[in-house]
Design a protein around this motif. Structure first.
Motif, PDB file in Angstrom:
ATOM      1  N   VAL A  56       0.854  -1.189   0.000  1.00  0.00           N
ATOM      2  CA  VAL A  56       0.000   0.000   0.000  1.00  0.00           C
ATOM      3  C   VAL A  56       0.890   1.240   0.000  1.00  0.00           C
ATOM      4  N   PRO A  57       0.692   2.173  -0.916  1.00  0.00           N
ATOM      5  CA  PRO A  57       1.531   3.378  -0.950  1.00  0.00           C
ATOM      6  C   PRO A  57       1.467   4.150   0.361  1.00  0.00           C
ATOM      7  N   ARG A  58       2.632   4.580   0.828  1.00  0.00           N
ATOM      8  CA  ARG A  58       2.692   5.374   2.053  1.00  0.00           C
ATOM      9  C   ARG A  58       2.537   6.848   1.716  1.00  0.00           C
ATOM     10  N   VAL A  59       1.976   7.599   2.653  1.00  0.00           N
ATOM     11  CA  VAL A  59       1.793   9.037   2.494  1.00  0.00           C
ATOM     12  C   VAL A  59       2.843   9.806   3.287  1.00  0.00           C
ATOM     13  N   ASP A  60       3.278   9.218   4.415  1.00  0.00           N
ATOM     14  CA  ASP A  60       4.232   9.884   5.294  1.00  0.00           C
ATOM     15  C   ASP A  60       5.368   8.921   5.615  1.00  0.00           C
ATOM     16  N   ALA A  61       6.574   9.457   5.792  1.00  0.00           N
ATOM     17  CA  ALA A  61       7.751   8.616   6.025  1.00  0.00           C
ATOM     18  C   ALA A  61       7.672   7.859   7.340  1.00  0.00           C
ATOM     19  N   ASP A  62       6.878   8.329   8.296  1.00  0.00           N
ATOM     20  CA  ASP A  62       6.784   7.670   9.602  1.00  0.00           C
ATOM     21  C   ASP A  62       5.842   6.470   9.578  1.00  0.00           C
ATOM     22  N   GLU A  63       5.032   6.359   8.564  1.00  0.00           N
ATOM     23  CA  GLU A  63       4.021   5.308   8.519  1.00  0.00           C
ATOM     24  C   GLU A  63       4.633   3.920   8.366  1.00  0.00           C
ATOM     25  N   PRO A  64       3.963   2.900   8.904  1.00  0.00           N
ATOM     26  CA  PRO A  64       4.447   1.532   8.703  1.00  0.00           C
ATOM     27  C   PRO A  64       4.259   1.101   7.253  1.00  0.00           C
ATOM     28  N   THR A  65       4.973   0.076   6.874  1.00  0.00           N
ATOM     29  CA  THR A  65       4.767  -0.551   5.570  1.00  0.00           C
ATOM     30  C   THR A  65       3.604  -1.523   5.685  1.00  0.00           C
ATOM     31  N   ILE A  66       2.641  -1.405   4.792  1.00  0.00           N
ATOM     32  CA  ILE A  66       1.452  -2.260   4.815  1.00  0.00           C
ATOM     33  C   ILE A  66       1.398  -3.059   3.519  1.00  0.00           C
ATOM     34  N   ARG A  67       1.207  -4.359   3.665  1.00  0.00           N
ATOM     35  CA  ARG A  67       1.055  -5.238   2.507  1.00  0.00           C
ATOM     36  C   ARG A  67      -0.173  -6.112   2.703  1.00  0.00           C
ATOM     37  N   ILE A  68      -0.744  -6.532   1.577  1.00  0.00           N
ATOM     38  CA  ILE A  68      -1.902  -7.418   1.641  1.00  0.00           C
ATOM     39  C   ILE A  68      -1.819  -8.430   0.507  1.00  0.00           C
ATOM     40  N   PRO A  69      -2.197  -9.680   0.778  1.00  0.00           N
ATOM     41  CA  PRO A  69      -2.257 -10.667  -0.308  1.00  0.00           C
ATOM     42  C   PRO A  69      -3.286 -10.250  -1.356  1.00  0.00           C
ATOM     43  N   GLN A  70      -2.991 -10.554  -2.602  1.00  0.00           N
ATOM     44  CA  GLN A  70      -3.918 -10.274  -3.705  1.00  0.00           C
ATOM     45  C   GLN A  70      -4.232 -11.582  -4.430  1.00  0.00           C
ATOM     46  N   PRO A  71      -5.273 -12.291  -3.966  1.00  0.00           N
ATOM     47  CA  PRO A  71      -5.656 -13.545  -4.623  1.00  0.00           C
ATOM     48  C   PRO A  71      -6.128 -13.275  -6.047  1.00  0.00           C
ATOM     49  N   PRO A  72      -6.167 -14.311  -6.888  1.00  0.00           N
ATOM     50  CA  PRO A  72      -6.628 -14.156  -8.274  1.00  0.00           C
ATOM     51  C   PRO A  72      -8.038 -13.559  -8.329  1.00  0.00           C
ATOM     52  N   GLY A  73      -8.224 -12.627  -9.260  1.00  0.00           N
ATOM     53  CA  GLY A  73      -9.542 -12.030  -9.455  1.00  0.00           C
ATOM     54  C   GLY A  73      -9.766 -10.748  -8.694  1.00  0.00           C
ATOM     55  N   TRP A  74      -8.946 -10.475  -7.692  1.00  0.00           N
ATOM     56  CA  TRP A  74      -9.090  -9.243  -6.912  1.00  0.00           C
ATOM     57  C   TRP A  74      -8.274  -8.140  -7.564  1.00  0.00           C
TER      58      TRP A  74
END
Length: 216
Positions: A56-74
């Motif tokens: 997920v794109p970050r907006v601020d340098a202090d923010e955590p890195t967020i990732r999410i699985p992307q199953p087929p079709g999503w």
């Protein structure tokens, strides 16, 4: 048909706005050194999944890195991002009537230090604004990448043309040196018995990642 579908999606988005890491500052701030230590830990462990991860794109340098699985079709829905709602995906293959299953990722923060329990209580309060009593919420405390987290299963009441339907919310508490964060997602469908939806939603919730910036 297309107009009804757009209305359903808009109403679903409105519900997600109300239930994705909102009103974080309603709690009374207290020290949360344990949460800060968890965020700094070099032993953060995330659940492996059999799907590619999108960041997920970050907006601020202090923010955590967020990732999410992307199953087929999503697929990502463009043009929905806000300061609060950071990433939206739907799956047209799982559409039921006029509604496509939707998942929204949100991130909110406050400067105050808060405990995980305060963060989660604030999120349940947000869900209650939909007309869902806390007694009707099924909660479970879990960990996501070593961080305290909570899942909430609940029923979204009817909103206009959108009939009542189940949703799952996940909230993850994260603390940097500067701020307390709530990273969360909400996934919903009008066909909860669909086996592909069950598999995909479980994967996206359990495989959600919240990591310190130093571990992108």
């Amino acid at each position: 048909m297309a107009t009804a579908s757009k209305k359903a999606v808009a109403l679903a988005a409105a519900a997600l706005v109300l239930t994705s890491c909102t009103h974080l500052a309603d709690g009374h701030p207290v020290a949360s050194q344990d949460l800060l230590a968890a965020a700094k830990s070099g032993e953060l462990k995330c659940n492996p999944v059999d799907a590619p991860l999108v960041t997920v794109p970050r907006v601020d340098a202090d923010e955590p890195t967020i990732r999410i699985p992307q199953p087929p079709g999503w697929e990502r829905v463009e043009g929905r991002d806000t300061d609060l709602l950071r990433y939206t995906m739907t799956n047209a293959n799982l559409q039921n009537g006029n509604f496509k299953p939707t998942i929204v990722i949100a991130l909110e923060s406050v400067a105050d230090a808060m405990t995980p329990d305060e963060v989660f209580a604030a999120q349940r309060k947000s869900i209650a604004t939909l007309g869902v009593p806390e007694s009707a919420m099924k909660t479970e405390n879990i960990t996501i990448c070593g961080l305290p987290a909570q899942t909430v299963n609940y029923q979204i009441p009817q909103m206009g043309v959108l009939q009542p339907h189940p949703a799952i919310a996940l909230f993850v508490a994260y603390r940097s040196e500067l701020r307390t964060y709530c990273a969360g997602l909400t996934v919903q469908t009008t066909a909860p018995d669909n086996l592909t939806y069950k598999r995909d939603s479980e994967m996206m919730v359990s495989g959600f990642q919240v990591l310190p910036v130093k571990n992108p």
